[in-house]
Design a protein around this motif. Structure first.
Motif, short mmCIF file in Angstrom:
data_model
loop_
_atom_site.label_atom_id
_atom_site.label_comp_id
_atom_site.label_asym_id
_atom_site.label_seq_id
_atom_site.Cartn_x
_atom_site.Cartn_y
_atom_site.Cartn_z
N ARG A 99 -4.84 0.01 2.44
CA ARG A 99 -4.24 1.01 1.55
C ARG A 99 -2.98 0.53 0.81
NH1 ARG A 99 -5.24 4.00 6.28
NH2 ARG A 99 -7.28 4.98 6.18
N LEU A 105 -1.36 1.73 -2.90
CA LEU A 105 0.05 2.03 -3.14
C LEU A 105 0.57 1.28 -4.37
CD1 LEU A 105 1.89 3.92 -1.64
CD2 LEU A 105 2.79 1.99 -0.36
N SER A 106 0.20 0.02 -4.49
CA SER A 106 0.66 -0.74 -5.66
C SER A 106 0.02 -0.21 -6.94
CB SER A 106 0.36 -2.22 -5.49
OG SER A 106 -1.03 -2.44 -5.52
N ALA A 158 -0.19 9.25 -2.63
CA ALA A 158 0.77 8.15 -2.43
C ALA A 158 1.71 8.45 -1.27
CB ALA A 158 1.57 7.91 -3.71
N HIS A 199 6.05 -0.07 -0.98
CA HIS A 199 5.09 -1.18 -1.03
C HIS A 199 5.77 -2.51 -0.74
CE1 HIS A 199 2.56 -4.20 -3.20
NE2 HIS A 199 1.64 -3.58 -2.49
N ALA A 229 7.08 4.61 -4.36
CA ALA A 229 5.88 3.83 -4.05
C ALA A 229 6.17 2.33 -4.13
CB ALA A 229 4.75 4.21 -5.01
N ARG A 274 1.24 4.44 6.46
CA ARG A 274 1.58 3.02 6.64
C ARG A 274 2.89 2.88 7.41
NH1 ARG A 274 -2.11 -0.38 7.03
NH2 ARG A 274 -3.01 1.54 7.79
N VAL A 307 -0.12 8.03 2.00
CA VAL A 307 -0.30 6.61 2.34
C VAL A 307 1.02 6.00 2.82
CG1 VAL A 307 -0.76 4.33 1.35
CG2 VAL A 307 -2.29 6.23 0.87
N ILE A 308 2.11 6.37 2.15
CA ILE A 308 3.42 5.84 2.58
C ILE A 308 3.71 6.28 4.02
CG2 ILE A 308 5.91 6.08 2.21
CD1 ILE A 308 5.34 6.20 -0.80
#
Lengths: 196, 175
Positions: free
Chosen positions: A102, A106-107, A21, A168, A164, A28, A24-25
């Motif tokens: 992605r 995340l969600s 997570a 998101h 997250a 992004r 990905v954060i």
């Protein structure tokens, strides 16, 4: 003792989820902050270039200003015809698909992490009460030790879920802003094209 | 940088951040329940009375049940004896916290001391851990602990042992 060992078996999937997570954060965040859609003033300059220097110059300038949206500007400033609308739509969809990549993960991570933490807590409580019953003596330290260790997984789950969710929501907001700006630009380009 | 490289770089950064986070000691590690014992400030109670079962925790256990393991029974009896002994030590300190003629009735505060109970029931290494904020109360609490030294005789079950005790001496006006 390490917090992973103290928290029990559910700490390991939570750790994997947390690493993924956060990655990905970060990724992004890099994508959304480095690939910004041109500001309104820059767009005005592009449209002015389109009016004065022609389609190719405007498309080239658009690609230089915002490389991530190069295909979109190419389609916007292409010759009007039957395939132009479809080209804009296709380029826009491709770009939005890249921005949306992605975010589903995340969600999902934000929704799953607290549940996994809760599962770890329940397993820890079962273990604590099992030890308490098998010891045959009411010892508060056995119960308290089991409970505080069990609660570690819930805390870990929430520590993953809260950032997250916030990230998101921010990414979704940026995505919506980009989608709206692209629609607006496509309409403006069509109007200018018709006018010229 | 391509998308794949970006995500892998972020995974590496994420791993490093997690490694640093896990290296820190977030959770309180329970201290082994060996030598150091903390007596809570309100540890008076029924333990001092000779009712047999003292603390509420022991009341959940019925001695009539099928307890056949002698070691468990001995350990339980030792724990009960220790609790009773500590309650008596606490009571002895409480009784001596206001020496005759002292002018502590208008003061309030809690002084926390640590001391060592030697095998001969005397106290040593009396250290002030947390001041009450008033030197008079701190001194009175220290005198109470010193005068309680050796005043309580331990049960035979606990002979030869020594403990480090943390005790809070409470002063609340004339109460």
């Amino acid at each position: 003792m390490n917090i992973l060992q103290q928290g029990g078996v559910m700490m390991w999937p939570l750790l994997v989820l947390s690493v993924a997570a956060l990655a990905v954060i970060l990724e992004r965040f890099v994508v959304f902050t480095t690939s910004r859609f041109p500001s309104p003033s820059t767009l005005d300059g592009l449209l002015e270039t389109f009016r004065t220097q022609g389609r190719d110059a405007a498309a080239l300038k658009g690609a230089e200003t915002a490389p991530a949206f190069g295909a979109f500007f190419q389609a916007c400033f292409s010759e009007s015809g039957n395939g132009r609308e479809a080209a804009i739509q296709s380029a826009g969809d491709d770009i939005l698909f890249r921005f949306n990549a992605r975010l589903d993960f995340l969600s999902t991570a934000a929704a799953t992490a607290p549940l996994m933490g809760l599962l770890g807590t329940v397993l820890g409580m079962i273990n604590a009460f099992s030890r308490l019953s098998s010891s045959g003596d009411v010892d508060i330290t056995v119960l308290a030790g089991g409970i505080w260790q069990a609660l570690l997984t819930t805390a870990a789950g929430l520590c993953i879920a809260i950032p997250a969710v916030l990230a998101h929501r921010w990414f979704c907001r940026e995505y919506d802003k980009i989608a709206h700006a692209m629609q607006h630009t496509a309409r403006l380009a069509a109007i200018r094209d018709t006018a010229s | 940088m391509t998308s794949a490289r970006t995500i892998w770089a972020c995974v590496v950064i994420s791993l490093c951040l997690h490694w640093f986070a896990l290296e820190r000691h977030w959770a309180h590690t329970p201290e082994p329940a060996g030598e150091s014992i903390v007596i809570p400030a309100d540890f008076d109670l029924s333990v001092g009375a000779s009712s047999g079962t003292g603390l509420a925790l022991e009341q959940g256990f019925s001695p009539d049940t099928e307890k056949t393991d002698h070691e468990d029974t001995l350990r339980r009896l030792r724990r009960q004896a220790l609790k009773r002994f500590l309650a008596q030590v606490h009571g002895a300190v409480e009784q001596r916290r206001r020496p005759p003629g002292s002018d502590l009735a208008d003061l309030i505060g809690n002084a926390r001391y640590r001391f060592h109970i030697r095998p001969d029931d005397t106290f040593s290494e009396i250290v002030l851990l947390h001041s009450s904020g008033n030197p008079k109360l701190d001194a009175a609490a220290r005198r109470a602990i010193e005068s309680a030294s050796g005043a309580v005789e331990r049960p035979a079950l606990l002979k030869g042992q020594s403990w480090t005790i943390v005790i809070t001496v409470k002063y609340q006006y004339s109460l």
